[in-house]
Write a protein that holds these residues in place. Structure first.
Motif, mmCIF file in Angstrom:
data_model
loop_
_atom_site.group_PDB
_atom_site.id
_atom_site.type_symbol
_atom_site.label_atom_id
_atom_site.label_comp_id
_atom_site.label_asym_id
_atom_site.label_seq_id
_atom_site.Cartn_x
_atom_site.Cartn_y
_atom_site.Cartn_z
ATOM 1 N N UNK A 141 -11.522 -45.425 -19.287
ATOM 2 C CA UNK A 141 -11.456 -44.151 -19.981
ATOM 3 C C UNK A 141 -12.587 -44.039 -21.008
ATOM 4 N N UNK A 142 -12.832 -45.121 -21.738
ATOM 5 C CA UNK A 142 -13.892 -45.099 -22.736
ATOM 6 C C UNK A 142 -15.266 -44.972 -22.082
ATOM 7 N N UNK A 143 -15.473 -45.694 -20.985
ATOM 8 C CA UNK A 143 -16.753 -45.621 -20.283
ATOM 9 C C UNK A 143 -17.015 -44.207 -19.791
ATOM 10 N N UNK A 144 -15.979 -43.558 -19.251
ATOM 11 C CA UNK A 144 -16.169 -42.196 -18.748
ATOM 12 C C UNK A 144 -16.471 -41.231 -19.890
ATOM 13 N N UNK A 145 -15.809 -41.422 -21.017
ATOM 14 C CA UNK A 145 -16.122 -40.582 -22.172
ATOM 15 C C UNK A 145 -17.565 -40.802 -22.606
ATOM 16 N N UNK A 146 -17.990 -42.057 -22.617
ATOM 17 C CA UNK A 146 -19.366 -42.353 -23.006
ATOM 18 C C UNK A 146 -20.364 -41.778 -22.004
ATOM 19 N N UNK A 147 -20.051 -41.910 -20.721
ATOM 20 C CA UNK A 147 -20.968 -41.425 -19.685
ATOM 21 C C UNK A 147 -21.100 -39.911 -19.748
ATOM 22 N N UNK A 179 -22.733 -51.558 -17.162
ATOM 23 C CA UNK A 179 -23.135 -52.960 -17.178
ATOM 24 C C UNK A 179 -22.180 -53.842 -17.950
ATOM 25 N N UNK A 180 -21.765 -53.380 -19.111
ATOM 26 C CA UNK A 180 -20.818 -54.163 -19.911
ATOM 27 C C UNK A 180 -19.491 -54.321 -19.177
#
Length: 821
Positions: free
Chosen positions: A136-142, A268-269
């Protein structure tokens, strides 16, 4: 006839001592608890039990079923309600599960190639929620990063360069064509409708009139040049869409390059964190591919929703495809799960696919898949109430299918039954590895064994809980410790030694057996709580025997309205039951009425008639379909007994009728067969029966009296009616001798017997019961099988012989008429 009672004296004198009825002493009517065994003053002094008493067989079965790793060894725990089955099962499973490894988390993720077939993702315990949050956080960041990257100065500069490059290519091509046209005296002009070509002379554009004045050769040369230029212009214009497509491809490559760099930077992370999980890596690869293919849409969704990191509404719904739906999270689980599903519907058991309304249509996606009890208990134990599972439509079949296939397939019940036409899913099945423990009663277990062929293959272990335990010195001490343990568990006042003794006596009363103790923990806990209540009302610091007695009496008082009304009708003479005097062919029988958990005895008048016939004993209850099969069997035995004992060498020429007077409901059981036989013997011997006595007991074809149920309630029921009418000292009850161990009568009944105001007799043969009722000795047959004429059996034998002679007389030819009567 041959003597079938070799153990008896053949003399014709009084009834031998072996056949004399036994008047029971007061101490035989109540099996009191020996307080000398209870070596304590209060339950505070007792330790908790270290083991469960009386359930060794069930414990062995549970241990075997829990430990057996092979398929099909699920458990069915059988026994009546209140035995503490579920409490014990929970305790054992909790102990076993604590030693087991924590099972995997289970998630559903989107299959980007087939969105209607979500994929199941197995993860180590606790990883599911972490992956969900990270994703969820990655998608928000992306979303934010893509919007920022595609609006950056560097991106705009590169995009402008691509645009300028193709713009310059287009302008240069037109400039070259314009220069070529000028060399051939043709002007290329741009108009609102496109491009046009016109002749030029001396630097001036010629109109049609001026062009016509030119020499013919010049006209032809210009026309040929225009036609050639037209072809070149057409070819140039057709090249422009290809250049634009190339430009778009260059823009797309630029977008992909920028998006790939942005997405890879954020993924990547995530790849590093979950590098040891190939399934997660494969999901990240598929997710990356889909994000890059839809980068413009994702960027635009972020911009539409305010370019924030938390898209909502339509954008959020479209971004659900990148979520991780965690079905089971074991982040905080210790050991294997132990799940009890109180409402095992199909959906609560298997899981469900929920829907949302979108533009008036029901839609769904993998994020709306919810887990059921089978998935939550996967890797551990699932406890279910058997009756509840069977009572919910499709639940039992779904449970069997899951256990048989060892997988859970979540299907929408509406779609499965074709009840709704909506978007549906076909989630990947989840492998199943668990033990199912069904808890139910015995009848249900044996019905399933009989009528469900799959049941015995899926539930191979039966843990049968005992209803009671043998009462002796050792178990009495253990039961006292059990009482102390339950008292402390319930936070109740301590109990005195006498109170514990009274509870033990009530435990024997509960199972209607003075030599056994009830193992119903529910009933024991209720009695302890109610006794504690009465101790509180008396402001006592501990529970005494009087408080236990109050609790028992109050419970009876709450449930006894109908009993009092029934007994009142007998006392008022509405229900006809004589309590004194003598009558031929009339006896007081005893029955038990059960109303839920409360039972009480009720006297009933039983009457018999006899006449000439063909050996038939008619049960009026059976004839009108009020008599049950067991009662009808008991009546048929009476005819067999009469024929065996009195008519071995002659036809039984009897027609008898038996009935329960003023009986308006079903009659079942054979506990009245001794009373019915005595009424029949009374009619045949013309011997009055004492109405001050009531009789209960079952009889066999040889006249032996057999044990019956509800003996305490039956004695007390007749006692209550006699006490309300007035005890005379002649009243009493005749019971089977084999029921003596079951006697746990109320204290007022015991005291009445002690004072000689009431009597309880135990008999082992119908001769004893008939002798008490009629006052006539049964007598002993001689070598020829003849009974003494002054005894009860002799009078019966003579009456049956007279009926046989009468029947023979009626069957003789009369004046040439060969018809028989």
């Amino acid at each position: 006839m041959p003597d079938h009672r070799e153990e008896h004296d053949r003399s014709t004198g009084p009834v031998p001592e072996a056949l004399a009825p036994e008047a029971l002493a007061p101490d035989a009517l109540f099996h009191a608890c020996d307080t000398a065994l209870l070596k304590f003053d209060s339950t505070d002094e007792l330790e908790d039990l270290e083991r469960v008493i009386g359930q060794e067989r069930a414990l062995e079965a549970l241990s075997f079923g829990i430990g057996m790793p092979h398929e099909g060894y699920n458990l069915y725990v059988l026994g009546s309600t209140g035995l503490g089955k579920r409490t014990l099962v929970n305790r054992l499973l909790s102990e076993e599960s604590a030693r087991m490894p924590v099972p995997n988390d289970w998630c559903y993720i989107n299959d980007f190639d087939s969105p209607h077939r979500p994929r199941a993702l197995r993860l180590p315990a606790g990883v599911g929620q972490a992956l969900r949050r990270d994703m969820q956080q990655v998608m928000e960041d992306i979303i934010g990063a893509l919007a920022a990257a595609l609006q950056s100065e560097a991106y705009r500069s590169q995009a402008q360069e691509i645009h300028d490059e193709f713009k310059e290519r287009e302008e240069q091509a037109f400039a070259e064509l314009r220069e070529k046209a000028e060399q051939q005296h043709v002007a290329m002009l741009r108009t609102p409708g496109g491009y046009t070509l016109a002749p030029v002379h001396d630097g001036e554009i010629l109109d049609a009139d001026e062009f016509a004045k030119l020499p013919e050769d010049d006209q032809k040369a210009i026309e040929a040049a225009v036609e050639a230029l037209k072809r070149d212009l057409k070819q140039l214009i057709s090249q422009i869409p290809l250049w634009q497509r190339e430009m778009r491809e260059r823009h797309k490559e630029l977008n992909l390059s920028v998006s790939s760099l942005t997405v890879d930077q954020h993924l990547g992370e995530l790849r590093t964190k979950y590098g040891e999980l190939p399934a997660v890596q494969a999901f990240i690869d598929a997710l990356r591919k889909d994000i890059l293919e839809n980068a413009d849409q994702i960027r635009s969704l972020g911009e539409e929703e305010g370019a924030g990191p938390n898209p909502a509404g339509q954008a959020a719904r479209q971004l659900n495809r990148y979520k991780v739906n965690v079905l089971v999270d074991h982040a905080h689980t210790e050991g294997a799960p132990v799940v009890y599903e109180d409402n095992p519907t199909y959906q609560n058991l298997v899981g469900r696919v929920e829907h949302t309304v979108q533009f008036g249509t029901l839609v769904t996606d993998f994020s709306l898949i919810k887990s059921g009890a089978l998935i939550r208990a996967n890797g551990g134990y699932l406890i279910l109430d058997a009756e509840k599972v069977l009572s919910h439509p499709f639940a039992w079949q779904a449970l069997k299918r899951a256990l048989r296939a060892r997988e859970v397939r979540i299907e929408s019940l509406e779609a499965m039954l074709s009840l709704a036409s909506t978007t549906t899913l076909e989630p990947e099945p989840i492998p199943l590895d668990l033990k199912v423990v069904l808890v139910g009663d015995r009848l249900l277990y044996y019905l399933l064994q009989e009528y469900d062929p799959e049941f015995s293959r899926l539930f191979k272990v039966a843990a049968d809980f005992s209803e009671d335990i043998r009462r002796d010195g050792d178990t009495t001490v253990l039961y006292a410790r059990l009482i102390a343990m339950q008292q402390r568990a319930g936070g109740l006042r301590p109990l005195s030694r006498d109170a514990v003794a009274r509870i033990i006596e009530q435990a024997a009363r509960t199972v209607s057996d003075g030599e056994r103790l009830s193992l119903h923990m529910g009933g024991l806990d209720d009695l302890l709580r109610e006794a504690d209540y009465w101790a509180g009302q008396a402001q006592a610091s501990r529970v005494e025997a009087v408080h236990v007695e109050q609790a028992v009496a109050a419970g009876i008082r709450r449930a006894s309205r109908i009993r009092e009304r029934v007994h009142e009708e007998i006392v008022r003479g509405i229900q006809l039951v004589d309590l004194d005097g003598e009558q031929v062919g009339q006896v007081n029988g005893l029955s038990v009425i059960s109303l839920g958990e409360f039972s009480f005895g009720r006297p009933s008048r039983i009457t018999a008639t006899a006449r000439l016939g063909e050996g038939e004993v008619v049960d009026i209850e059976r004839e009108v379909e009020l008599g049950g099969a067991i009662h009808s069997k008991g009546v048929l035995i009476l005819g067999s007994y009469l024929a065996w004992r009195f008519s071995m060498n002659q036809p039984l020429s009897l027609a008898a009728s038996l009935t329960f007077e003023q009986s308006y409901g079903p009659v079942e059981g054979d506990s009245a067969s001794v009373a019915e036989l005595c009424a029949l013997l009374s009619v045949l011997a013309d011997a009055p029966i004492r109405q001050s006595l009531a009789v209960t007991g079952s009889v066999n074809q040889h006249g032996q009296v057999q044990a019956i149920g509800g003996v305490n309630e039956k004695i007390e029921g007749f006692f209550d009616v006699c006490a309300a009418h007035g005890l005379t000292g002649r009243q009493g009850v005749i019971i089977p001798a084999s029921n003596k161990p079951h006697l746990m009568l109320r204290r007022d009944v015991v005291e009445a017997v002690r004072e000689g105001r009431f009597h309880v007799y135990a008999v082992s043969h119908v001769d004893q019961a008939a002798g008490l009722l009629t006052g006539l000795s049964a007598g002993e047959p001689d070598a020829a099988g003849q009974w003494p004429p002054d005894g009860l059996n002799g009078r019966v034998q003579e009456r049956l012989a007279a009926l046989a002679r009468l029947r023979q007389a009626y069957s003789r030819p009369n004046d040439g008429d060969h018809r028989t009567l």
